[in-house]
Design a protein around this motif. Structure first.
Motif, PDB file in Angstrom:
ATOM      1  N   THR A 140       0.823  -0.982  -0.050  1.00  0.00           N
ATOM      2  CA  THR A 140       0.008  -0.130   0.207  1.00  0.00           C
ATOM      3  C   THR A 140       0.710   1.195   0.145  1.00  0.00           C
ATOM      4  O   THR A 140       0.298   2.229  -0.407  1.00  0.00           O
ATOM      5  CB  THR A 140      -0.978  -0.113   1.235  1.00  0.00           C
TER       6      THR A 140
ATOM      7  N   SER B 177       3.404   2.148  -1.849  1.00  0.00           N
ATOM      8  CA  SER B 177       3.553   2.880  -3.134  1.00  0.00           C
ATOM      9  C   SER B 177       2.392   3.660  -3.856  1.00  0.00           C
ATOM     10  O   SER B 177       2.809   4.520  -4.198  1.00  0.00           O
ATOM     11  CB  SER B 177       3.860   1.687  -4.340  1.00  0.00           C
ATOM     12  N   ALA B 178       1.159   3.234  -3.389  1.00  0.00           N
ATOM     13  CA  ALA B 178       0.239   4.205  -3.769  1.00  0.00           C
ATOM     14  C   ALA B 178       0.243   5.428  -2.862  1.00  0.00           C
ATOM     15  O   ALA B 178      -0.187   6.343  -3.483  1.00  0.00           O
ATOM     16  CB  ALA B 178      -1.155   3.254  -3.633  1.00  0.00           C
TER      17      ALA B 178
ATOM     18  N   GLY C 224       2.620   7.532  -4.522  1.00  0.00           N
ATOM     19  CA  GLY C 224       2.286   7.980  -5.960  1.00  0.00           C
ATOM     20  C   GLY C 224       1.167   9.224  -5.511  1.00  0.00           C
ATOM     21  O   GLY C 224       1.412  10.284  -6.250  1.00  0.00           O
ATOM     22  N   LYS C 225       0.268   9.013  -4.793  1.00  0.00           N
ATOM     23  CA  LYS C 225      -0.632   9.989  -4.613  1.00  0.00           C
ATOM     24  C   LYS C 225       0.033  11.376  -4.273  1.00  0.00           C
ATOM     25  O   LYS C 225      -0.252  12.604  -4.487  1.00  0.00           O
ATOM     26  CB  LYS C 225      -1.633   9.762  -3.672  1.00  0.00           C
TER      27      LYS C 225
END
Lengths: 414, 414
Positions: free
Chosen positions: A20, A22-23, A26-27
């Motif tokens: 989770t 990486s998300a 990214g966000k």
């Protein structure tokens, strides 16, 4: 600027942990206009970590590294860093002292094993981790930045948002970018898109729109970037206002606001208090409401009436009602709502009863059938939703729907 | 055999979608002894996809590709395949016919856009996707296998488990592998490692150990693989039993069990019922307990007594206690515990009161101070924990600690 992520950890490769982090990265980088172009996950092995660092840094100017730290793995990752950055380990006195003080405060003995953790790469710049013991570490090599964070999600997020992003901004990294997000609940993505099609027509040349759906809610995000940003922003804000007006039945806020936070603000503004009566959600709605700092100003309390007996005794639901219509029925949630008003002596109350599953369904009332009521001492609204088959998802969905019913009741009545 | 995963999709890179597919692949291949050694996520761009295929196939004999398919993205991924496999597109008649029939059955018109989807690489072997329209595609190159699947999680899982894994087995691919995981709560990773150091000494040559920490819990995973597996497993099981015994104060189960699930099983086995009284956790503990299917067998209900008034009225906490010791005190949680027993008439009750933050702290009782009590009508245990500054994390941490207190009380008294 291009960024890449390297996640280190066998637990991700064998599927024991879902990545989770990486998300979240990214966000957050996306918001400041830094694009992630690659995410690579490798095993807890020195050779793999070094190869990963090589690969990701080839295509990226900023490399975010998560995981591979902590007392039992430390050694591998640290030695990979030493090799890759041509560095050596030294005892990081200041880091050690900080953790020693922390442990003293909590009456934990610091052991030799802990001490070993503080032999750290000499070239690292350290960044305070207020959520744990392993600091963030920044390395610079060939004009590229490498930022290492522990894999524990809340520690990672803390270091990312409180340490790395301010640093990037200070160093002038990231394009100017401007987001504005409209938060909606109770209407699906496709239906929303249809309702606003005419407003958007011809407008998406200098800014873009994204629909970000999750359970019961959809975020509509507008993004402007590039040259002439200020005039683009003003056109975008104009469209945003039109969307807000058109979708007023479904919107509960902007940007980072949460639905429980929005409701909390309404309750404070209108000087209203709230009590709740939950059954199938088992405390989840209370948890959502109290997740808001300062919720004690309006939230008096709740009852989790998980049995027939508690519905009768705490909330005065009639035995006849339970026998004739069942615990999952409009009648029962109405009586629960009234019972909660009497019990908590609040202005408003909210009640929910349903079949979370996987068992307990009938042909009449399949798994996922959820009734809810919201009202004051004089009037109420009820709603029935049919969710899916997954117990936890059903609880979450019921929570969002119940809060939306509460939001609508406040808007209509006060 | 080494395997790698390539996930294609901008939505993962910008953090809009969490990559759950890789964990599903990792878990399933791990079970047949195929190790995932790398996971790479790339954007929907031909160049990135080809580079990704090159990179992953350098270190892996099996490459699993997910995403990058579907009407709007298809073209990019297909052309990357054409380049990488030195192939060309041809109209895949049989695939088209199958979907046409499917659409006819559902009264959907097949359009030109649909037809385009069936120009597919000529070297692909197709595998029937019963959950959707895009087939699985297998390519062979330089002795390596490449298997492409759509990114929709249930379609991916279907093709993986029903098509690819049977194929791998048929081709004699995969070693046997064996995991056993000990679940612990209430002891940190470093302290655990020290407690079991002597048991593990010299034993980690033919099997390996990994510590997987999260908020308040640590999973200890042992893994055996390679030749002479059955004798390794028996040595590993022997060590596992020793670990279990040594750490018995902290263990709550094996493998996939959850802490609330473990407690639920104990309560059922010992024919005990439970009621709870929450304050700062606001319903979170109720939610944890009721996340377990069938929890209504032992969970009677809960009270979220968020105000002084509700602590007095629902739980009979004395005004004097609240005035003299405050709502966050040992005395208050003891009275809450007793109040819950009287209210719910259960065998056991659990109570929690603390300062979740960010406001409300004092020098005496800083943010993160949490008191909890667990007991029956005759006796109780209390515990104080000092968590951190983050409201939600404090609630979660209090939840795990309170469940652990309950676990310990059941173990000691029943």
């Amino acid at each position: 600027m291009k960024a890449g992520i390297l996640t280190i950890g066998d637990e991700i490769l064998i599927g024991q942990t879902i990545d989770t982090n990486s998300a979240v990265i990214g966000k957050n980088l996306n918001k400041i206009g830094v694009d992630i172009n690659q995410i690579l996950s490798v095993a807890d092995q020195k050779k793999e970590i070094i190869e990963g660092l090589n690969y990701i840094s080839r295509g990226s100017d900023l490399v975010l590294i998560t995981g591979g730290l902590g007392p039992t793995k430390d050694d591998i990752t640290k030695h990979a860093f030493i090799d890759f950055f041509e560095d050596k380990l030294i005892f990081a006195e200041a880091q050690y002292d900080r953790v020693k003080q922390l442990f003293n405060k909590r009456n934990i003995n610091i052991t030799t094993a802990h001490e070993e953790q503080f032999f750290l790469p000499s070239k690292a710049e350290f960044f305070l981790n207020e959520m744990g013991t392993a600091p963030g570490m920044l390395f610079r090599k060939d004009g590229k930045l490498f930022f290492s964070m522990p894999g524990v999600p809340y520690e990672m997020e803390h270091l990312l948002t409180q340490r790395l992003i301010p640093l990037l901004r200070k160093e002038g990294i990231g394009n100017e970018i401007y987001h504005k997000t409209l938060l909606t609940v109770g209407c699906g993505e496709t239906a929303l898109a249809e309702k606003i099609e005419d407003i958007l027509r011809g407008k998406l040349e200098d800014f873009s729109i994204a629909y970000l759906p999750s359970l019961g809610t959809v975020k509509i995000r507008l993004t402007a970037k590039g040259v002439n940003l200020s005039s683009t922003i003003s056109r975008m804000n104009d469209v945003f206002s039109q969307l807000e007006e058109r979708l007023s039945d479904f919107t509960y806020g902007e940007d980072e606001e949460s639905l429980p936070g929005h409701i909390g603000n309404s309750l404070i503004e209108k000087k209203l208090t709230l009590g709740i009566a939950e059954s199938c959600t088992g405390g989840h709605i209370g948890h959502l409401i109290t997740s808001v700092p300062g919720s004690s100003a309006y939230f008096e309390g709740g009852v989790i009436s998980y049995s027939y007996a508690q519905k009768r005794e705490l909330l005065n639901v009639k035995s006849d009602t339970l026998i004739n219509t069942g615990a999952v029925s409009e009648e029962t949630v109405i009586e629960m709502q009234k019972g909660a008003i009497n019990l908590f002596k609040t202005d408003l109350s909210l009640s929910v009863s349903g079949i979370a599953g996987p068992g307990g369904g009938t042909p009449d009332k399949p798994v996922g059938t959820i009734w809810m009521a919201c009202g004051n001492k004089d009037e109420y609204r009820t709603k029935k939703v049919i969710a899916g088959k997954d117990r936890l998802k059903n609880m979450e969905y019921a929570g969002v729907q119940a809060l939306n019913l509460l939001r609508q009741f406040i808007n209509e009545v006060y």
